[in-house]
Design a protein around this motif. Structure first.
Motif, PDB file in Angstrom:
ATOM      1  N   ARG A  42     -29.520  12.241   8.111  1.00  0.00           N
ATOM      2  CA  ARG A  42     -28.403  11.348   8.648  1.00  0.00           C
ATOM      3  C   ARG A  42     -28.647  11.100  10.078  1.00  0.00           C
ATOM      4  O   ARG A  42     -28.098   9.993  10.407  1.00  0.00           O
ATOM      5  N   TYR A  43     -29.114  11.964  10.804  1.00  0.00           N
ATOM      6  CA  TYR A  43     -28.807  11.848  12.501  1.00  0.00           C
ATOM      7  C   TYR A  43     -30.286  11.064  12.584  1.00  0.00           C
ATOM      8  O   TYR A  43     -30.450  10.203  13.604  1.00  0.00           O
ATOM      9  N   GLU A  44     -31.473  11.318  12.048  1.00  0.00           N
ATOM     10  CA  GLU A  44     -32.711  10.884  12.654  1.00  0.00           C
ATOM     11  C   GLU A  44     -32.906   9.599  12.286  1.00  0.00           C
ATOM     12  O   GLU A  44     -33.825   8.635  12.755  1.00  0.00           O
ATOM     13  N   GLU A  45     -32.119   9.044  10.962  1.00  0.00           N
ATOM     14  CA  GLU A  45     -32.136   7.696  10.671  1.00  0.00           C
ATOM     15  C   GLU A  45     -31.380   6.894  11.539  1.00  0.00           C
ATOM     16  O   GLU A  45     -31.127   5.596  11.343  1.00  0.00           O
ATOM     17  N   ALA A  46     -30.611   7.181  12.651  1.00  0.00           N
ATOM     18  CA  ALA A  46     -29.747   6.430  13.314  1.00  0.00           C
ATOM     19  C   ALA A  46     -30.705   5.625  14.498  1.00  0.00           C
ATOM     20  O   ALA A  46     -31.526   6.438  14.719  1.00  0.00           O
ATOM     21  N   ASP A  47     -30.134   4.495  14.830  1.00  0.00           N
ATOM     22  CA  ASP A  47     -30.912   3.868  15.858  1.00  0.00           C
ATOM     23  C   ASP A  47     -30.396   4.200  17.154  1.00  0.00           C
ATOM     24  O   ASP A  47     -30.859   4.148  18.281  1.00  0.00           O
ATOM     25  N   VAL A  48     -29.047   4.668  17.292  1.00  0.00           N
ATOM     26  CA  VAL A  48     -28.281   4.931  18.215  1.00  0.00           C
ATOM     27  C   VAL A  48     -27.357   6.270  17.769  1.00  0.00           C
ATOM     28  O   VAL A  48     -26.708   6.191  16.937  1.00  0.00           O
ATOM     29  N   LEU A  49     -27.636   7.194  18.562  1.00  0.00           N
ATOM     30  CA  LEU A  49     -26.890   8.438  18.175  1.00  0.00           C
ATOM     31  C   LEU A  49     -26.005   8.809  19.415  1.00  0.00           C
ATOM     32  O   LEU A  49     -26.531   9.042  20.478  1.00  0.00           O
ATOM     33  N   LEU A  50     -24.812   9.136  19.383  1.00  0.00           N
ATOM     34  CA  LEU A  50     -23.715   9.374  20.216  1.00  0.00           C
ATOM     35  C   LEU A  50     -23.355  10.800  19.882  1.00  0.00           C
ATOM     36  O   LEU A  50     -22.710  10.803  19.015  1.00  0.00           O
ATOM     37  N   ILE A  51     -23.477  11.622  20.805  1.00  0.00           N
ATOM     38  CA  ILE A  51     -22.811  13.215  20.629  1.00  0.00           C
ATOM     39  C   ILE A  51     -22.076  13.418  21.740  1.00  0.00           C
ATOM     40  O   ILE A  51     -22.313  13.331  23.027  1.00  0.00           O
ATOM     41  N   ASP A  52     -20.589  13.530  21.263  1.00  0.00           N
ATOM     42  CA  ASP A  52     -19.880  13.912  22.229  1.00  0.00           C
ATOM     43  C   ASP A  52     -19.457  15.438  22.417  1.00  0.00           C
ATOM     44  O   ASP A  52     -19.530  16.155  21.732  1.00  0.00           O
ATOM     45  N   ASP A  53     -19.098  15.780  23.681  1.00  0.00           N
ATOM     46  CA  ASP A  53     -18.852  17.171  24.350  1.00  0.00           C
ATOM     47  C   ASP A  53     -19.817  17.961  23.814  1.00  0.00           C
ATOM     48  O   ASP A  53     -19.579  19.079  23.213  1.00  0.00           O
ATOM     49  N   ILE A  54     -21.105  17.961  24.127  1.00  0.00           N
ATOM     50  CA  ILE A  54     -22.242  18.739  23.978  1.00  0.00           C
ATOM     51  C   ILE A  54     -22.106  20.294  24.421  1.00  0.00           C
ATOM     52  O   ILE A  54     -22.726  20.883  23.955  1.00  0.00           O
ATOM     53  N   GLN A  55     -21.199  20.346  25.507  1.00  0.00           N
ATOM     54  CA  GLN A  55     -21.279  21.522  26.026  1.00  0.00           C
ATOM     55  C   GLN A  55     -20.561  22.572  25.024  1.00  0.00           C
ATOM     56  O   GLN A  55     -20.897  23.854  25.233  1.00  0.00           O
ATOM     57  N   TYR A  56     -19.962  22.221  23.894  1.00  0.00           N
ATOM     58  CA  TYR A  56     -19.480  23.144  23.147  1.00  0.00           C
ATOM     59  C   TYR A  56     -20.515  23.799  22.084  1.00  0.00           C
ATOM     60  O   TYR A  56     -20.503  24.453  21.146  1.00  0.00           O
ATOM     61  N   LEU A  57     -21.741  23.147  22.257  1.00  0.00           N
ATOM     62  CA  LEU A  57     -23.034  23.936  21.361  1.00  0.00           C
ATOM     63  C   LEU A  57     -23.516  25.143  22.121  1.00  0.00           C
ATOM     64  O   LEU A  57     -24.547  25.605  21.921  1.00  0.00           O
ATOM     65  N   GLN A  58     -23.062  25.377  23.532  1.00  0.00           N
ATOM     66  CA  GLN A  58     -23.572  26.268  24.159  1.00  0.00           C
ATOM     67  C   GLN A  58     -23.553  27.827  23.253  1.00  0.00           C
ATOM     68  O   GLN A  58     -22.417  27.912  22.811  1.00  0.00           O
ATOM     69  N   GLY A  59     -24.556  28.534  23.303  1.00  0.00           N
ATOM     70  CA  GLY A  59     -24.198  29.655  22.659  1.00  0.00           C
ATOM     71  C   GLY A  59     -24.456  29.753  20.916  1.00  0.00           C
ATOM     72  O   GLY A  59     -24.520  30.540  20.386  1.00  0.00           O
ATOM     73  N   LYS A  60     -24.897  28.563  20.670  1.00  0.00           N
ATOM     74  CA  LYS A  60     -25.126  28.096  19.176  1.00  0.00           C
ATOM     75  C   LYS A  60     -26.452  27.709  19.047  1.00  0.00           C
ATOM     76  O   LYS A  60     -26.905  26.646  18.769  1.00  0.00           O
ATOM     77  N   LYS A  61     -27.170  28.758  19.124  1.00  0.00           N
ATOM     78  CA  LYS A  61     -29.011  28.636  19.240  1.00  0.00           C
ATOM     79  C   LYS A  61     -29.329  27.663  18.063  1.00  0.00           C
ATOM     80  O   LYS A  61     -30.298  26.846  18.228  1.00  0.00           O
ATOM     81  N   GLN A  62     -28.997  28.145  16.933  1.00  0.00           N
ATOM     82  CA  GLN A  62     -29.682  27.506  15.724  1.00  0.00           C
ATOM     83  C   GLN A  62     -29.413  26.082  15.673  1.00  0.00           C
ATOM     84  O   GLN A  62     -30.102  25.124  15.238  1.00  0.00           O
ATOM     85  N   THR A  63     -28.092  25.918  15.872  1.00  0.00           N
ATOM     86  CA  THR A  63     -27.549  24.288  15.941  1.00  0.00           C
ATOM     87  C   THR A  63     -28.299  23.631  17.100  1.00  0.00           C
ATOM     88  O   THR A  63     -28.724  22.455  16.742  1.00  0.00           O
ATOM     89  N   LEU A  64     -28.508  24.160  18.308  1.00  0.00           N
ATOM     90  CA  LEU A  64     -29.303  23.361  19.136  1.00  0.00           C
ATOM     91  C   LEU A  64     -30.471  23.364  19.033  1.00  0.00           C
ATOM     92  O   LEU A  64     -31.131  22.217  19.301  1.00  0.00           O
ATOM     93  N   ASP A  65     -31.199  24.173  18.344  1.00  0.00           N
ATOM     94  CA  ASP A  65     -32.544  23.857  17.888  1.00  0.00           C
ATOM     95  C   ASP A  65     -32.874  22.721  16.998  1.00  0.00           C
ATOM     96  O   ASP A  65     -33.767  21.809  17.068  1.00  0.00           O
ATOM     97  N   ILE A  66     -31.697  22.539  16.096  1.00  0.00           N
ATOM     98  CA  ILE A  66     -31.892  21.226  15.116  1.00  0.00           C
ATOM     99  C   ILE A  66     -31.700  19.946  16.008  1.00  0.00           C
ATOM    100  O   ILE A  66     -32.487  18.990  15.786  1.00  0.00           O
ATOM    101  N   VAL A  67     -30.747  20.167  16.830  1.00  0.00           N
ATOM    102  CA  VAL A  67     -30.522  18.934  17.750  1.00  0.00           C
ATOM    103  C   VAL A  67     -31.614  18.518  18.459  1.00  0.00           C
ATOM    104  O   VAL A  67     -31.792  17.644  18.749  1.00  0.00           O
ATOM    105  N   PHE A  68     -32.402  19.653  18.974  1.00  0.00           N
ATOM    106  CA  PHE A  68     -33.525  19.501  19.696  1.00  0.00           C
ATOM    107  C   PHE A  68     -34.546  18.930  19.162  1.00  0.00           C
ATOM    108  O   PHE A  68     -35.140  17.906  19.531  1.00  0.00           O
ATOM    109  N   GLN A  69     -34.698  19.090  17.719  1.00  0.00           N
ATOM    110  CA  GLN A  69     -35.801  18.553  16.888  1.00  0.00           C
ATOM    111  C   GLN A  69     -35.313  17.041  16.508  1.00  0.00           C
ATOM    112  O   GLN A  69     -35.898  15.930  16.682  1.00  0.00           O
ATOM    113  N   ILE A  70     -33.995  16.795  16.334  1.00  0.00           N
ATOM    114  CA  ILE A  70     -33.658  15.518  16.161  1.00  0.00           C
ATOM    115  C   ILE A  70     -33.513  14.630  17.589  1.00  0.00           C
ATOM    116  O   ILE A  70     -34.164  13.569  17.325  1.00  0.00           O
TER     117      ILE A  70
END
Length: 522
Positions: free
Chosen positions: A272-300
């Motif tokens: 869903r996210y990798e097929e985006a031409d433009v990806l906008l993620i708001d309030d990214i600071q709320y992912l701190q401490g969420k290591k597994q989610t951050l790993d996925i975001v990092f790959q995307i």
């Protein structure tokens, strides 16, 4: 006409336009920075700008006023004004092309952001960049650990319009938040400029990713939706995906819950996210401490950047101040990083006026007016939070229309909004109040506080005072600096120094807490 005379004439035109009724000077100056006079003769003026958005906006809102000013300066001669996009200006300088104002001009020289490279032609193959963007070596987790998603109140955005038939279905909420209704001031001009550049050339500038940060309510989300709306309108073939970090986290947890039944759940989540031409993620600071989610975001993140697709991130703090792994810091900061500071009084007043104008348009009340002194009172009394500011304007309008109290005075509004603004007594504080308390605490004279002395007995209390001004008052660094006879960079350095010292020295932390308590009791 020589360039000096041409620029002088253009400055005179802009001075006149700024004085016309209904023109918000800060808004007009923001577009003046992006216009450059090229030629002028009797009855004709040629201007250039660096992108189509500025051209369209000026033609829609200011062209008749520019013609009026030209005619006024030239004994009633009617003028034709042409505006063209100069591709070389857009390619060579990302933010602004403008004439150098004369010494007497009230329009300051533009602030130039990062240089923008020419856009990559659509047909041109994009070379892989293995050295620059290595995918993470973290394997896809088998199942996420339980992570509590942060709950957000629903956003009240207008229903989006119908998408063009040939366009992909956009993802994320649409809204009426556009570049056109974003009020520009010194506190947000750089962020606005970068956002426009990204919207004009998504994925084709060094501003990838674009990271916008600042306190809540300063306009970060407005700029993100403005980028999304502009791309949808001008490049509908591009797929834009907006997601709040809490929704992203919920999506990931949902994929984990479905993993046992559907082995492709993680793949579908990423797709869903990798097929985006433009990806906008708001309030990214709320992912701190969420290591597994951050790993996925990092790959995307790496996948999109490697394909020259655009990423826009927002947070309430700079990347370096988010408690995440260093590799995320470096990735988030590799493009354009820009902050939005608390708005100045002039900008807040412009926002108040824009809310009132929006109400008049929506309700068809052309003759409805809120007295100027009430508008100024709201701007001066409010915090930096734009949502709070709009709430105050809404209360006043409601009182004037529903209760038909059209003769409201400033005292009436003071009573009406007595408990509206956040911050309690701090909103009545001044820099002078804070200086006075710090001077008394450290037994320093005011003349010493604002002097050039670098003695530690003077410099340390001065830094403390600047830090406390930043903590208690919603004011830009430059405005604080003026009261200490310093520039904005000195205030920024002082705030950073005290923050660092508080982390390392318990005595400093206790002193600051004592002073905060004293100031709260003023």
């Amino acid at each position: 006409m020589d360039s000096g005379k041409l620029n002088e004439n253009w400055n005179e035109v802009c001075n006149l336009v700024c004085g016309y009724e209904g023109v918000e000077p800060s808004q007009f100056k923001a577009f003046f920075y992006r216009l450059q006079p090229q030629a002028m003769s009797e009855g004709f003026l040629m201007l250039t700008t660096d992108n189509e958005f500025i051209k369209t906006w000026v033609e829609r809102h200011y062209i008749e006023l520019i013609r009026r000013a030209l005619s006024q300066l030239h004994q009633g001669v009617p003028f034709m004004v042409a505006i063209e996009v100069d591709p070389s200006a857009a390619a060579a300088a990302g933010a602004v092309a403008a004439p150098q104002p004369s010494a007497a001009s009230p329009f300051p020289a533009p602030v130039v952001s990062q240089p923008i490279q020419p856009a990559v032609p659509a047909a041109a193959p994009v070379a892989a960049q293995p050295d620059a963007y290595q995918p993470t070596d973290s394997p896809m987790p088998a199942a996420p650990v339980a992570e509590e998603p942060r709950s957000f109140p629903p956003l009240d955005f207008p229903t989006p319009g119908v998408t063009a038939a040939h366009a992909p279905i956009p993802e994320g909420p649409s809204s009426a938040l556009t570049f056109e209704n974003f009020v520009i001031g010194d506190s947000n001009r750089m962020a606005y400029s970068m956002a426009v550049n990204v919207a004009e050339q998504p994925g084709s500038t060094p501003l990838n990713p674009l990271f916008i940060y600042g306190k809540s309510g300063l306009g970060k989300t407005h700029l993100m939706f403005a980028i999304q709306n502009y791309i949808r309108e001008t490049q509908p073939q591009l797929r834009t995906v907006y997601v709040d970090s809490s929704d992203l986290l919920a999506d990931y947890m949902e994929a984990g819950a479905a993993h046992d039944k559907e082995k492709s759940s993680y793949k579908n989540f990423k797709t869903r996210y990798e097929e985006a031409d433009v990806l906008l993620i708001d309030d990214i600071q709320y992912l701190q401490g969420k290591k597994q989610t951050l790993d996925i975001v990092f790959q995307i993140f790496n996948s999109l950047i490697g394909q020259r697709k655009q990423i826009i991130l927002s947070a309430d703090r700079a990347p370096k101040n988010i408690d995440i792994d260093e590799r995320y810091h470096s990735r988030f900061s590799q493009g354009g990083t820009v902050d939005i500071q608390p708005p100045e009084i002039e900008t807040k007043l412009g926002i108040v006026k824009s809310f009132i104008d929006e109400y008049k348009r929506n309700e068809g009340l052309d003759h409805f007016e809120v007295p100027q002194d009430i508008q100024m009172f709201i701007a001066e009394s409010s915090s930096s939070n734009i949502r709070e500011l709009k709430g105050a304007v809404t209360k006043v309008i409601y009182q004037m229309t529903v209760f038909q109290q059209t003769d409201l005075t400033v005292n009436d509004v003071r009573t009406l909004l007595e408990n509206h603004f956040s911050g309690g007594a701090s909103r009545n504080l001044s820099i002078e109040d804070i200086q006075k308390e710090v001077e008394a605490f450290y037994k320093v004279k005011h003349s010493e506080m604002v002097s050039k002395s670098r003695a530690r007995s003077i410099a340390y209390p001065r830094q403390i005072a600047m830090y406390l001004c930043r903590q208690f008052l919603d004011m830009p660094f430059a405005a604080i600096g003026k009261k200490f006879d310093r520039d904005h960079s000195t205030v920024m350095h002082s705030v950073a120094q005290i923050e660092k010292m508080m982390q390392q020295n318990r005595d400093v932390q206790e002193e600051v807490e004592n002073l905060k308590q004293i100031i709260r009791e003023i």
